[in-house]
Design an enzyme around this catalytic site. Sequence first.
Site, PDB file in Angstrom:
ATOM      1  N   LYS A 120      -1.453 -20.910 -20.330  1.00 18.79           N
ATOM      2  CA  LYS A 120      -1.889 -19.547 -19.990  1.00 18.79           C
ATOM      3  C   LYS A 120      -1.100 -18.525 -20.809  1.00 18.79           C
ATOM      4  O   LYS A 120      -1.642 -17.509 -21.256  1.00 18.79           O
ATOM      5  CB  LYS A 120      -1.730 -19.297 -18.499  1.00 18.79           C
ATOM      6  CG  LYS A 120      -2.704 -20.118 -17.675  1.00 18.79           C
ATOM      7  CD  LYS A 120      -2.854 -19.577 -16.269  1.00 18.79           C
ATOM      8  CE  LYS A 120      -4.075 -20.180 -15.604  1.00 18.79           C
ATOM      9  NZ  LYS A 120      -4.027 -21.673 -15.524  1.00 18.79           N
ATOM     10  N   VAL A 165      -3.943  -4.185   3.270  1.00 17.24           N
ATOM     11  CA  VAL A 165      -3.779  -3.480   4.550  1.00 17.24           C
ATOM     12  C   VAL A 165      -2.792  -4.261   5.403  1.00 17.24           C
ATOM     13  O   VAL A 165      -2.962  -5.464   5.610  1.00 17.24           O
ATOM     14  CB  VAL A 165      -5.129  -3.371   5.302  1.00 17.24           C
ATOM     15  CG1 VAL A 165      -4.940  -2.710   6.659  1.00 17.24           C
ATOM     16  CG2 VAL A 165      -6.153  -2.623   4.449  1.00 17.24           C
ATOM     17  N   ASP A 222      14.978  -2.224   6.475  1.00 24.71           N
ATOM     18  CA  ASP A 222      15.331  -3.406   7.272  1.00 24.71           C
ATOM     19  C   ASP A 222      16.618  -3.136   8.032  1.00 24.71           C
ATOM     20  O   ASP A 222      17.686  -3.053   7.419  1.00 24.71           O
ATOM     21  CB  ASP A 222      15.529  -4.613   6.344  1.00 24.71           C
ATOM     22  CG  ASP A 222      14.252  -4.977   5.598  1.00 24.71           C
ATOM     23  OD1 ASP A 222      13.237  -5.230   6.265  1.00 24.71           O
ATOM     24  OD2 ASP A 222      14.275  -4.999   4.348  1.00 24.71           O
TER      25      ASP A 222
END
Length: 330
Positions: free
Chosen positions: A72, A103, A192
């Site tokens: 690739k 979403v 966090d």
Amino acid sequence: AKRKAPDTGNKNEDISNMLSQLSDYEKNVTNNVFKAKAYKKAAHAVAGLDYKISSGKEATRVPGIGKKIGEKIDEFLATGKLKKIERIENDEISTAISLLTRVNGIGPVAARAMVEKGVRSLDDLRKTKDTLTHAQQIGLKYFHEFEERIPRPEIDQYKELCTKALTKYDDSIQLKICGSYRRGKESSFDVDILICHPGFVSSMKNPPKNMLSDLVNFLLSEGLLTDTLSLGNVKFMGVGRVPEGKARRVDIRIVPHDRYWCGVLYFTGSDVFNQEMRAHAQAKGFTLNEYSIRPIGTLGSPGEPLEVSCEEDIFDYLELTYQEPNTRTK
Ligand code: DCP
Ligand code: MG
Ligand code: MN
């Protein structure tokens, strides 16, 4: 789907972007977790090189890059693009699934089901609002805001305001902002927050009743949190906002007071760093997770958690040199 941090100094940005795109495709559209991980690992590997890749064959010398990915890379170097990615981008179903998985609260399986019912756009999704979960509705409501990265100074504000609010609420609470912020990143995807309290220790199965929900309710009443996506005994996922700020994703986690540093190490990440540290622990005859480090006995079962009073202790047990958070990229 997460917006990537600007990757300064990546000499192979095009190739790592291509591999990330393939990783997202495998994760979200084909739901092939194994391939997604392989591409993600390869993307990280090429991004970390200090030279520009000049051929696929050369790339296969990098751990994590096999023959197929090498091919690739050759196609990309020769033509400046990848047919496979073009096909994906021109495919209506794949494009719709990729969009929906952006979403918050919509995973690959839900996204595919929605696309099979005809949903192609966010407008289509809004029309099905009544069938969405609460978390998905919040995700839709803040779709664009959640894709924006949070500048570090805004997380400094969370640190200051949450510390002030929680000290007022209960001055035995200890909190640390972990994740990419603790690793020194200039911007983050979410905030966090790791919390511990002497009233919750590892001999208890769960925190005292409502410890986290009471604390969350307090932050909601203070306006620092605005919505809840999910709330368990030890983990909150939701939305926060500092004055004048935008809606941001906030995660809060409570860990037992005596297990705080294993929690800090885990929650600081990165996820790839954690994986590698766990693999290293395994190889050294330990088992490491967000709660403890335990030696594995001769019969293969983990022993008692080892005493840990700082992050360095964990590195010491594993005979690793201590790594500062800002070096824990992988
Ligand atoms: N974590 C992990 N494995 C996961 C998810 C999370 O080990 N599958 C740990 C390491 C992460 C930390 O939790 O660093 C916080 O998770 P986030 O998803 O918030 O990731 P970061 O804070 O590292 O980056 P971002 O800026 O994207 O939030
Ligand atoms: Mg984070
Ligand atoms: Mn998080």
